[in-house]
Design a protein around this motif. Sequence first.
Motif, PDB file in Angstrom:
ATOM      1  N   ARG A  10      41.345  46.806  41.302  1.00  0.00           N
ATOM      2  CA  ARG A  10      42.269  46.107  40.404  1.00  0.00           C
ATOM      3  C   ARG A  10      43.146  45.137  41.200  1.00  0.00           C
ATOM      4  NH1 ARG A  10      43.828  47.280  35.315  1.00  0.00           N
ATOM      5  NH2 ARG A  10      42.844  49.326  35.437  1.00  0.00           N
ATOM      6  N   ALA A  11      43.655  45.598  42.343  1.00  0.00           N
ATOM      7  CA  ALA A  11      44.491  44.748  43.193  1.00  0.00           C
ATOM      8  C   ALA A  11      43.688  43.571  43.735  1.00  0.00           C
ATOM      9  CB  ALA A  11      45.072  45.571  44.338  1.00  0.00           C
ATOM     10  N   ARG A  52      33.454  40.800  45.829  1.00  0.00           N
ATOM     11  CA  ARG A  52      32.315  40.814  44.910  1.00  0.00           C
ATOM     12  C   ARG A  52      32.400  42.024  43.987  1.00  0.00           C
ATOM     13  NH1 ARG A  52      29.220  39.179  49.430  1.00  0.00           N
ATOM     14  NH2 ARG A  52      28.494  41.298  49.749  1.00  0.00           N
ATOM     15  N   GLU A  53      32.741  43.170  44.553  1.00  0.00           N
ATOM     16  CA  GLU A  53      32.840  44.380  43.730  1.00  0.00           C
ATOM     17  C   GLU A  53      34.033  44.315  42.794  1.00  0.00           C
ATOM     18  OE1 GLU A  53      31.991  48.289  44.926  1.00  0.00           O
ATOM     19  OE2 GLU A  53      30.967  47.685  46.766  1.00  0.00           O
ATOM     20  N   ALA A  54      35.108  43.669  43.232  1.00  0.00           N
ATOM     21  CA  ALA A  54      36.285  43.519  42.369  1.00  0.00           C
ATOM     22  C   ALA A  54      35.937  42.677  41.154  1.00  0.00           C
ATOM     23  CB  ALA A  54      37.432  42.880  43.142  1.00  0.00           C
ATOM     24  N   ASP A  61      34.984  46.206  33.127  1.00  0.00           N
ATOM     25  CA  ASP A  61      36.176  46.600  32.380  1.00  0.00           C
ATOM     26  C   ASP A  61      36.337  45.737  31.134  1.00  0.00           C
ATOM     27  OD1 ASP A  61      38.865  47.985  32.192  1.00  0.00           O
ATOM     28  OD2 ASP A  61      39.551  45.905  32.409  1.00  0.00           O
ATOM     29  N   LEU A  62      36.154  44.444  31.302  1.00  0.00           N
ATOM     30  CA  LEU A  62      36.356  43.514  30.203  1.00  0.00           C
ATOM     31  C   LEU A  62      35.284  43.649  29.131  1.00  0.00           C
ATOM     32  CD1 LEU A  62      38.115  41.181  29.179  1.00  0.00           C
ATOM     33  CD2 LEU A  62      36.620  39.624  30.427  1.00  0.00           C
ATOM     34  N   TRP A  66      35.482  44.592  25.179  1.00  0.00           N
ATOM     35  CA  TRP A  66      34.947  43.724  24.121  1.00  0.00           C
ATOM     36  C   TRP A  66      34.072  44.522  23.167  1.00  0.00           C
ATOM     37  CZ3 TRP A  66      32.926  39.248  27.708  1.00  0.00           C
ATOM     38  CH2 TRP A  66      34.007  38.420  28.070  1.00  0.00           C
ATOM     39  N   ARG A  67      33.150  45.302  23.730  1.00  0.00           N
ATOM     40  CA  ARG A  67      32.224  46.053  22.889  1.00  0.00           C
ATOM     41  C   ARG A  67      32.955  47.110  22.063  1.00  0.00           C
ATOM     42  NH1 ARG A  67      27.027  45.273  23.001  1.00  0.00           N
ATOM     43  NH2 ARG A  67      26.081  44.006  24.649  1.00  0.00           N
TER      44      ARG A  67
END
Length: 202
Positions: A10-11, A52-54, A61-62, A66-67
């Motif tokens: 997240r950071a 890349r993983e962030a 997460d997004l 949405w779903r």
Amino acid sequence: MDEQRDRILRAAAEVLAERGFDAGRLRDVATASGVSIGALQHHFETRDALFREAFAWSIDDLTGRWRTAAADATSAWRRFDLLVTALTGDPALTRRCATWTEFCASASRREELRDGVHRVHAEWQALIREIVRQGLDSGEFQPAVQADLAIESLMALVDGCEMAVASGSGLTAGRYADVLLGTARVLLGVRARSHKEDPPWE
């Protein structure tokens, strides 16, 4: 350990939005997440791997939100309306738009980042395609153009609005929603109504 990893990701997503892929530093992420650089290196082999993983984490997460937002809607238009609300009503809208814009810019220079960008587009396209297919099957939508062209147009509009928000052009979340919903009504052949109202088939 998983909790610490999530906090780091997240950071890192926040640092990515503020500084960009190329300028972000491990020290910035360590400060933002409250862990040592050694702890970062325990979870991620390199700075590039961390960012890349962030980005992948922020995508998951997004798209999950949405779903979830549109899962219980009974009509195609209502699903789209709820999807737009989740997209534009994100409390971290400006940061998310900045992260996306920065990552796209970095992907234009770094081939290894392009899979992440393609995955976002593929997920968004899948969501829109599901809704359009439902609307066509139910008769709710009578597209003014070929369905695939309508979908591609909406995707391009989202990208443009995301860039406008990220650049501080003055596009508000409410106006973003109005532009997207208004354009979708025309492209998909939906009767014009306020996005705050339920469509007549609900």
